[in-house]
Design a protein around this motif. Structure first.
Motif, mmCIF file in Angstrom:
data_model
loop_
_atom_site.group_PDB
_atom_site.id
_atom_site.type_symbol
_atom_site.label_atom_id
_atom_site.label_comp_id
_atom_site.label_asym_id
_atom_site.label_seq_id
_atom_site.Cartn_x
_atom_site.Cartn_y
_atom_site.Cartn_z
ATOM 1 N N ALA A 106 0.828 -1.206 0.000
ATOM 2 C CA ALA A 106 0.000 0.000 0.000
ATOM 3 C C ALA A 106 0.862 1.256 0.000
ATOM 4 C CB ALA A 106 -0.931 -0.011 1.211
ATOM 5 N N ALA A 107 1.930 1.240 0.801
ATOM 6 C CA ALA A 107 2.836 2.395 0.864
ATOM 7 C C ALA A 107 3.513 2.621 -0.487
ATOM 8 C CB ALA A 107 3.878 2.181 1.951
ATOM 9 N N SER A 108 3.871 1.544 -1.167
ATOM 10 C CA SER A 108 4.521 1.668 -2.476
ATOM 11 C C SER A 108 3.590 2.327 -3.479
ATOM 12 C CB SER A 108 4.951 0.288 -2.983
ATOM 13 O OG SER A 108 5.944 -0.270 -2.134
ATOM 14 N N GLU A 109 2.308 2.008 -3.415
ATOM 15 C CA GLU A 109 1.330 2.630 -4.304
ATOM 16 C C GLU A 109 1.204 4.127 -4.030
ATOM 17 O OE1 GLU A 109 -2.276 0.478 -3.795
ATOM 18 O OE2 GLU A 109 -1.549 -1.323 -4.838
ATOM 19 N N GLN A 110 1.611 4.535 -2.817
ATOM 20 C CA GLN A 110 1.555 5.943 -2.434
ATOM 21 C C GLN A 110 2.937 6.597 -2.505
ATOM 22 O OE1 GLN A 110 -0.845 6.286 1.341
ATOM 23 N NE2 GLN A 110 -1.282 4.126 0.933
ATOM 24 N N ASP A 111 3.859 5.958 -3.230
ATOM 25 C CA ASP A 111 5.221 6.479 -3.427
ATOM 26 C C ASP A 111 5.987 6.645 -2.126
ATOM 27 O OD1 ASP A 111 4.946 6.628 -6.231
ATOM 28 O OD2 ASP A 111 3.903 8.550 -6.044
ATOM 29 N N ALA A 132 3.016 -7.809 13.059
ATOM 30 C CA ALA A 132 1.781 -8.429 12.572
ATOM 31 C C ALA A 132 0.574 -7.861 13.298
ATOM 32 C CB ALA A 132 1.832 -9.946 12.760
ATOM 33 N N ASP A 133 0.819 -7.066 14.330
ATOM 34 C CA ASP A 133 -0.252 -6.524 15.160
ATOM 35 C C ASP A 133 -0.932 -5.350 14.451
ATOM 36 O OD1 ASP A 133 -1.649 -6.060 17.772
ATOM 37 O OD2 ASP A 133 -0.507 -4.185 17.681
ATOM 38 N N PRO A 134 -2.240 -5.432 14.189
ATOM 39 C CA PRO A 134 -2.915 -4.369 13.430
ATOM 40 C C PRO A 134 -2.753 -2.962 14.001
ATOM 41 C CG PRO A 134 -4.297 -6.318 13.495
ATOM 42 C CD PRO A 134 -3.142 -6.586 14.428
ATOM 43 N N PRO A 135 -2.945 -2.738 15.327
ATOM 44 C CA PRO A 135 -2.735 -1.378 15.833
ATOM 45 C C PRO A 135 -1.296 -0.886 15.653
ATOM 46 C CG PRO A 135 -4.030 -2.657 17.392
ATOM 47 C CD PRO A 135 -3.516 -3.624 16.372
ATOM 48 N N THR A 136 -0.343 -1.800 15.794
ATOM 49 C CA THR A 136 1.062 -1.422 15.588
ATOM 50 C C THR A 136 1.295 -1.003 14.145
ATOM 51 O OG1 THR A 136 1.851 -2.879 17.341
ATOM 52 C CG2 THR A 136 3.446 -2.258 15.645
ATOM 53 N N LEU A 137 0.776 -1.771 13.204
ATOM 54 C CA LEU A 137 0.932 -1.437 11.795
ATOM 55 C C LEU A 137 0.227 -0.126 11.456
ATOM 56 C CD1 LEU A 137 0.506 -4.969 10.195
ATOM 57 C CD2 LEU A 137 2.615 -3.626 10.327
ATOM 58 N N ALA A 138 -0.931 0.093 12.053
ATOM 59 C CA ALA A 138 -1.652 1.343 11.815
ATOM 60 C C ALA A 138 -0.840 2.536 12.312
ATOM 61 C CB ALA A 138 -3.021 1.303 12.493
ATOM 62 N N ALA A 139 -0.198 2.368 13.479
ATOM 63 C CA ALA A 139 0.625 3.443 14.028
ATOM 64 C C ALA A 139 1.843 3.711 13.146
ATOM 65 C CB ALA A 139 1.063 3.085 15.449
ATOM 66 N N LEU A 140 2.458 2.651 12.625
ATOM 67 C CA LEU A 140 3.613 2.821 11.749
ATOM 68 C C LEU A 140 3.206 3.495 10.441
ATOM 69 C CD1 LEU A 140 5.367 -0.635 12.289
ATOM 70 C CD2 LEU A 140 6.111 1.589 13.175
ATOM 71 N N ALA A 141 2.055 3.112 9.907
ATOM 72 C CA ALA A 141 1.561 3.743 8.687
ATOM 73 C C ALA A 141 1.327 5.233 8.916
ATOM 74 C CB ALA A 141 0.276 3.067 8.226
ATOM 75 N N ASP A 142 0.732 5.564 10.047
ATOM 76 C CA ASP A 142 0.466 6.958 10.383
ATOM 77 C C ASP A 142 1.772 7.737 10.546
ATOM 78 O OD1 ASP A 142 -1.546 9.038 11.190
ATOM 79 O OD2 ASP A 142 -0.385 8.955 13.055
ATOM 80 N N GLU A 143 2.746 7.095 11.169
ATOM 81 C CA GLU A 143 4.046 7.742 11.379
ATOM 82 C C GLU A 143 4.717 8.093 10.052
ATOM 83 O OE1 GLU A 143 8.409 6.338 12.996
ATOM 84 O OE2 GLU A 143 6.652 5.586 14.064
ATOM 85 N N VAL A 144 4.636 7.194 9.088
ATOM 86 C CA VAL A 144 5.266 7.413 7.792
ATOM 87 C C VAL A 144 4.411 8.322 6.913
ATOM 88 C CG1 VAL A 144 5.989 6.226 5.666
ATOM 89 C CG2 VAL A 144 6.574 5.263 7.889
ATOM 90 N N GLY A 145 3.114 8.362 7.207
ATOM 91 C CA GLY A 145 2.217 9.225 6.444
ATOM 92 C C GLY A 145 1.570 8.538 5.265
ATOM 93 N N VAL A 146 1.235 7.260 5.447
ATOM 94 C CA VAL A 146 0.541 6.538 4.384
ATOM 95 C C VAL A 146 -0.804 6.049 4.898
ATOM 96 C CG1 VAL A 146 2.734 5.802 3.370
ATOM 97 C CG2 VAL A 146 1.521 4.265 4.909
ATOM 98 N N ALA A 147 -1.739 5.887 3.982
ATOM 99 C CA ALA A 147 -3.045 5.347 4.336
ATOM 100 C C ALA A 147 -2.918 3.837 4.509
ATOM 101 C CB ALA A 147 -4.056 5.680 3.251
ATOM 102 N N ALA A 148 -3.512 3.327 5.566
ATOM 103 C CA ALA A 148 -3.463 1.892 5.824
ATOM 104 C C ALA A 148 -4.129 1.141 4.675
ATOM 105 C CB ALA A 148 -4.150 1.571 7.143
ATOM 106 N N PRO A 149 -3.662 -0.058 4.374
ATOM 107 C CA PRO A 149 -4.223 -0.806 3.241
ATOM 108 C C PRO A 149 -5.664 -1.230 3.467
ATOM 109 C CG PRO A 149 -2.716 -2.195 4.494
ATOM 110 C CD PRO A 149 -2.587 -0.811 5.045
ATOM 111 N N VAL A 150 -6.422 -1.212 2.409
ATOM 112 C CA VAL A 150 -7.780 -1.747 2.406
ATOM 113 C C VAL A 150 -7.815 -2.818 1.321
ATOM 114 C CG1 VAL A 150 -10.221 -1.260 2.046
ATOM 115 C CG2 VAL A 150 -8.759 0.452 3.155
#
Length: 198
Positions: A106-111, A132-150
């Motif tokens: 998902a992050a790659s699709e968002q450059d 593998a923990d969803p809240p952890t991944l959501a926090a990392l996505a937010d930190e980098v500035g990408v939308a979490a995958p759907v």
């Protein structure tokens, strides 16, 4: 005209993937500073697709499978220091990497793939997070500035199958248009391969 592409096959629980990606990323940064272009395409690999997403301490996994002496040797290793990495094998939580790969896709699709890949490696090897923990991944996505995958699970499975069909059985692998580098490689080797792209 699009930039030359390098396909990077890695897994986030593989220390050689982290070392290789770090060296490649430094080489790519140097290449870009001199006006070179390169597009990085990530390809997923799971060392242990049957690993539990609940996770377990990597030290305990090593002790069980290789013996406590080996586990202690790994835990006190200085690997990564020359590359500026702080790897904490005692803190690492071994886990399933499927969802981490889905986030990277998902992050790659968002450059933002390169930044996301580095953050996932650091989360695992330095911060002791269960990637593998969803809240952890959501926090990392937010930190980098990408939308979490759907969605994306089916396409990820297809990509995993494609990589296996290429005959790749161990990451990392760096597939350049002019050849392939396997293993963690060296900065100068990556630098030369990137020069040859031009």
């Amino acid at each position: 005209m699009s930039a030359p592409r390098v396909e990077v096959v890695l897994d986030f629980v593989c220390v050689h993937s982290y070392l290789g990606f770090t060296r490649f990323r430094h080489a790519a940064a140097a290449h870009r500073r001199t006006g070179g272009e390169v597009e990085v395409r990530f390809a997923p690999f799971q060392l242990r697709p049957d690993a539990s997403p609940d996770g377990e301490p990597l030290f305990e996994l090593h002790a069980r499978e290789r013996g406590e002496a080996v586990a202690r040797e790994i835990a006190t290793s200085s690997i990564g220091e020359k590359d500026g990495l702080r790897l904490n094998f005692r803190r690492a939580i071994f886990t399933n990497t499927f969802e981490a790969h889905r986030l990277l896709a998902a992050a790659s699709e968002q450059d933002n793939g390169e930044v996301m890949a580095e953050r996932l490696f650091r989360a695992y090897f330095t911060d002791g997070l269960n990637i593998a923990d969803p809240p952890t991944l959501a926090a990392l996505a937010d930190e980098v500035g990408v939308a979490a995958p759907v969605g994306g699970a089916d396409s990820l499975r297809a990509e995993l199958d494609r990589v296996r069909a290429l005959g790749i059985d161990m990451p990392p692998v760096f597939r350049f248009p002019c050849g392939t580098i396997t293993g963690s490689g060296e900065f100068e080797r990556f630098r030369q391969a990137l020069r040859e792209l031009a």
